[in-house]
Enzyme design. Structure first.
Site, mmCIF file in Angstrom:
data_model
loop_
_atom_site.group_PDB
_atom_site.id
_atom_site.type_symbol
_atom_site.label_atom_id
_atom_site.label_comp_id
_atom_site.label_asym_id
_atom_site.label_seq_id
_atom_site.Cartn_x
_atom_site.Cartn_y
_atom_site.Cartn_z
ATOM 1 N N ALA A 115 43.822 58.292 72.373
ATOM 2 C CA ALA A 115 43.157 58.660 71.131
ATOM 3 C C ALA A 115 41.685 58.302 71.225
ATOM 4 O O ALA A 115 41.284 57.452 72.017
ATOM 5 C CB ALA A 115 43.807 57.957 69.941
ATOM 6 N N MET A 116 40.873 58.958 70.386
ATOM 7 C CA MET A 116 39.436 58.705 70.366
ATOM 8 C C MET A 116 38.954 58.723 68.924
ATOM 9 O O MET A 116 39.265 59.636 68.170
ATOM 10 C CB MET A 116 38.697 59.756 71.193
ATOM 11 C CG MET A 116 37.194 59.543 71.248
ATOM 12 S SD MET A 116 36.771 57.972 72.052
ATOM 13 C CE MET A 116 35.156 57.665 71.361
ATOM 14 N N HIS A 125 38.534 51.613 63.753
ATOM 15 C CA HIS A 125 37.244 51.903 64.389
ATOM 16 C C HIS A 125 36.228 52.468 63.392
ATOM 17 O O HIS A 125 35.028 52.436 63.666
ATOM 18 C CB HIS A 125 37.425 52.887 65.540
ATOM 19 C CG HIS A 125 37.670 52.242 66.861
ATOM 20 N ND1 HIS A 125 36.841 51.270 67.385
ATOM 21 C CD2 HIS A 125 38.654 52.442 67.792
ATOM 22 C CE1 HIS A 125 37.298 50.899 68.579
ATOM 23 N NE2 HIS A 125 38.393 51.585 68.847
ATOM 24 N N HIS A 183 44.726 52.057 64.750
ATOM 25 C CA HIS A 183 43.636 51.534 65.578
ATOM 26 C C HIS A 183 42.379 52.387 65.409
ATOM 27 O O HIS A 183 41.269 51.857 65.279
ATOM 28 C CB HIS A 183 44.060 51.505 67.046
ATOM 29 C CG HIS A 183 43.045 50.903 67.960
ATOM 30 N ND1 HIS A 183 42.948 49.547 68.177
ATOM 31 C CD2 HIS A 183 42.061 51.475 68.709
ATOM 32 C CE1 HIS A 183 41.957 49.301 69.016
ATOM 33 N NE2 HIS A 183 41.399 50.463 69.364
ATOM 34 N N GLU A 184 42.554 53.708 65.388
ATOM 35 C CA GLU A 184 41.388 54.581 65.216
ATOM 36 C C GLU A 184 40.827 54.488 63.798
ATOM 37 O O GLU A 184 39.616 54.589 63.601
ATOM 38 C CB GLU A 184 41.759 56.027 65.564
ATOM 39 C CG GLU A 184 42.386 56.228 66.927
ATOM 40 C CD GLU A 184 41.670 55.514 68.057
ATOM 41 O OE1 GLU A 184 42.345 54.876 68.886
ATOM 42 O OE2 GLU A 184 40.433 55.577 68.105
ATOM 43 N N ASN A 188 36.469 59.518 67.072
ATOM 44 C CA ASN A 188 35.339 60.322 66.632
ATOM 45 C C ASN A 188 35.262 60.310 65.102
ATOM 46 O O ASN A 188 36.260 60.561 64.433
ATOM 47 C CB ASN A 188 35.486 61.751 67.147
ATOM 48 C CG ASN A 188 35.555 61.801 68.659
ATOM 49 O OD1 ASN A 188 34.733 61.221 69.355
ATOM 50 N ND2 ASN A 188 36.571 62.472 69.177
#
Length: 783
Positions: free
Chosen positions: A393-394, A423, A419-420, A396
């Protein structure tokens, strides 16, 4: 021609240069000294000499050529007088065609873009027929510090290794730049003032590292500090580290091409020229043209679609580093899953995504806001990408990218999305200023993730997931060695080393342990949450170093500062940051004992000699366990492999059929046990699994294990049967694994649409394990 994207006023904090007096100008100053070395050794850019206000992108997607044509308009201010040159990060996959300089008139509307000469001509005609009489032309610019470029009529490029010439923005060059011809003209920027206001800049591209190059642009000599100006770069870029083109066969729907970008850590320099360092943030806008039927999304707070023109417009109103500029396009449809969230996926995947996440994201966002303050990014959308996505995952902003393969593993999906979400505060709002301190994003995000899961799922579940991850950390440490410098939180990044190679579980879990230790010094997690809220508010939209966090911590808790907690013997902050090896302290996970104790009991029963099969088989029913319990048990069996033949045989009799119906995170671990123990009766399941997987997270670990033991010929057989369903980058990685210890593999007959990309593109992707002992899933937990 596309209309300009909406842009809030008041983004510029620069001031105009001073007006000259009536006296004769003083003698020209001596040439400025060489700029100091860049603060980020992974960036060739001169970012420390300029303030980046905004970047505009005009992008045209050309999937039939696996290429992107782009026009970049940077709005900058110099921070000191007369900078001779501007240096941007680029990549060999990106071909610069022209560069130009333009003064930025105060209050000018943002530029738009024309995607064909006809659009540009129509825009010019419309402007000239409706505009008031043109103002007098601006005075000529002084010559630049570097050898001067030719006048706007364009001239042939010099044969020496100096700056190359560049055409004026409004007209094609009389002689094209050296090198292979471009596939087509990139978009043209359209300004409120005439195109002639932009004059060409000389430029050159120099080698920097194996993951990037340096684009040097000459600048006018009289450029004053804080005077706004624009640099326009037109370019094309093909397959590169950031841009992943997928033929229809590599998507779930098998109907339309697909493309996505992945900027972390230093890949976006192959997407657009930039200051590719997390220390620099700015707002951005983009105008994107794509073939009909391709839905385009970007990591932006605002988006519109101009149907008549077939153009998408995006605007990110908050400053972000270059690596968080992200794009995806393909056969994507959406559904709302909450008041500020929707999921995007290929049509065949959308129902599953809805069923897994409907109502959940809002629950997680609300929990996060209660801990760390308002969610500042507006929307939180998720797009599920095909299995070729190189990581899990990222984060963005506004649009989390996540691999679709994770949809079948509910608990992993929950943890990865949370978790994302974390962020959004730690990593996106406040960012590590250098890649040497990635733990400032990943360690804090992991801590915040676990606070959110504790609030929503309870302490026992959080402790179970933490135990699973810390097990993986110790496994990695055993393989790498306790003295390995990558186990430091403040890793020294040597010039030429790709920062992606520093992504490991120490960044996440050792970073988490340090943050957890800081929270324990407060005596109450709630007090530490209050500190983190203040930390976010203080450093929001900036980039920080570890000292910023630790100084803020001690200033927020003066009683702890008086106790000199930063110097406590054996637990000094400096030692946390710079000592190799395991965390200096680990969290108390006793609240998860109701879930971890059965795992420990079962593992002990299966590994104690002599084996009591009846007791082991009746001890637990794995079908009633949580996923993290099962993977923790299987990981410990993996650590103990090879097992005695009697044990692996009985394990297969007891669990193999049960595990067949479980998710891929569980199945791959059982199949790794099968391979590491050369258990031939279950090898057909390995073949069946690999025949149905296109994801690197579920293929590379098995190929590594197959090639480490006696089953390399079996691996080769499967690979040759399945290669055409793999992305070229993944195929190349598996070829490298299969080639270890062998003569080079024979050339593979593939279709034109799946030709291998250059080796450079593979090397710049998120670091993968090249050592059979460390599998990808042990390294890249999430982004």
């Amino acid at each position: 021609m596309a209309a300009p994207a909406p842009r809030p006023p008041g983004l510029c904090c620069c001031r105009k240069g001073s007006a000259g007096g009536p006296e004769a100008p003083p003698a020209p100053p001596p040439p400025p000294p060489d700029p100091p070395p860049p603060p980020d050794v992974a960036s060739a850019s001169s970012s420390q000499l300029f303030a980046l206000r905004h970047l505009h992108l005009g992008l045209e997607l050309r999937p039939e050529a696996r290429a992107l044509a782009g026009c970049l308009v940077l709005e900058l201010c110099a921070l000191r007088p007369q900078p001779c040159a501007l240096v941007l990060d680029v990549h060999p996959a990106l071909r610069v065609l022209s560069a130009a300089y333009r003064r930025a008139p105060p209050g000018e509307a943002p530029c738009s873009f024309a995607f064909s000469p006809a659009e540009a001509a129509a825009a010019a005609s419309s402007s000239s027929s409706s505009a008031a009489p043109a103002p007098p032309p601006p005075p000529p610019l002084p010559p630049p510090c570097a050898p001067p470029p030719p006048p706007c009529s364009a001239a042939a490029a010099p044969s020496t290794a100096t700056f190359l010439s560049a055409p004026c923005i409004a007209a094609p060059p009389a002689e094209p730049p050296a090198g292979p011809p471009p596939l087509a003209e990139p978009p043209l920027p359209l300004f409120a003032r005439p195109p002639a206001a932009a004059c060409p800049l000389g430029f050159r591209v120099d080698p920097f590292t194996d993951y990037g190059s340096a684009l040097t642009l000459s600048l006018p000599a009289a450029l004053q500090p804080h005077q706004p100006f624009q640099v326009i770069v037109r370019y094309t870029t093909a397959d590169g580290p950031a841009i992943w083109w997928l033929d229809p066969e590599l998507t779930y729907g098998n109907a339309k091409p697909f493309v996505f970008t992945q900027g972390h850590s230093v890949c976006n320099r192959s997407f657009f020229p930039c200051f590719d360092t997390p220390a620099v943030k700015c707002t951005y806008s983009a105008t994107v043209k794509a073939p009909a039927g391709m839905q385009v999304l970007m990591s932006a707070t605002q988006s519109t679609f101009l149907k008549d023109e077939g153009v998408y417009q995006f605007y990110m109103e908050y400053p972000v580093p270059a690596y968080l500029v992200a794009l995806v396009a393909g056969d994507l449809v959406h559904a709302d899953i909450g008041p500020r969230s929707r999921v995007w996926a290929e049509p065949c995947l959308l129902p599953t995504a809805i069923s897994k996440l409907s109502g959940m994201v809002e629950r997680w966002l609300t929990a996060a806001e209660s801990l760390y303050g308002p969610y500042i990014w507006g929307r939180y959308d998720i797009v599920f990408l095909p299995p070729s996505f190189p990581i899990v995952a990222m984060e963005n902003p506004c649009l989390t990218f996540i691999i679709s393969s994770i949809l079948e593993s509910d608990e992993f999906l929950i943890i990865d999305v949370i978790h994302e979400v974390a962020h959004s505060w730690f990593g996106n709002a406040v960012t590590n200023a250098t890649w040497e301190e990635m733990w400032l994003s990943e360690g804090l995000a992991t801590y915040a993730q676990r606070r959110i899961t504790t609030e929503t799922y309870g302490a026992a579940f959080t402790c179970l997931e933490t135990a699973f991850r810390l097990d993986a950390l110790h496994r990695q440490m055993k393989l790498l060695g306790e003295d390995n410098p990558v186990s430091k939180l403040q890793v020294k990044l040597e010039p030429g080393v790709n920062p992606s190679n520093l992504m490991n579980l120490f960044t996440y879990e050792k970073g988490y342990c340090f943050v957890y230790y800081l929270s324990q010094l407060c005596g109450d997690p709630g007090r530490f949450d209050s500190f983190l809220r203040a930390y976010i508010e203080k450093y929001k939209f900036t980039s920080v170093v570890a000292q910023d966090l630790l100084d803020s911590f001690l200033n927020f808790f003066p009683d702890l500062k008086e106790q000199c907690v930063e110097s406590k013997a054996g637990l000094e902050f400096e030692r946390w940051l710079n000592a190799t090896g395991p965390p200096l302290a680990e969290p108390d996970l006793s609240q998860g004992s109701s879930l971890t104790r059965p795992v420990e009991t079962l593992f002990k029963l299966w590994t104690t000699e002599p084996l009591d099969f009846a007791a082991a088989a009746s001890s637990a029913d794995l079908t009633k366990w949580r996923t993290f319990q099962t993977v923790l048990f299987l990981d410990r069996l993996l650590d103990g492999s090879p097992l005695r033949h009697e044990v692996i045989k009985k394990l297969s009799e007891c669990y193999s059929s049960q595990l067949d119906s479980m998710n891929a995170e569980i199945r791959i671990r059982w199949l790794q046990i099968v391979v590491r123990n050369d258990y031939y009766p279950d090898l057909y399941k390995v073949r069946r699994f690999l025949e149905n997987q296109m994801s690197r997270m579920y293929t590379i670990p098995l190929y590594e294990d197959l090639c480490t033991g006696t089953l390399k010929s079996f691996a080769l057989e499967i690979f040759y049967q399945t290669q055409n369903q793999l992305h070229p980058n993944l195929r190349k990685t598996i070829q490298q694994i299969l080639s270890q210890g062998l003569n080079p593999l024979p050339a593979i007959d593939t279709t034109a649409g799946t030709a291998d990309t250059p080796a450079m593109a593979l090397e710049d992707k998120v670091s993968e394990a090249t050592n059979g002992a460390i599998s990808l899933r042990d390294v890249n937990v999430s982004a």
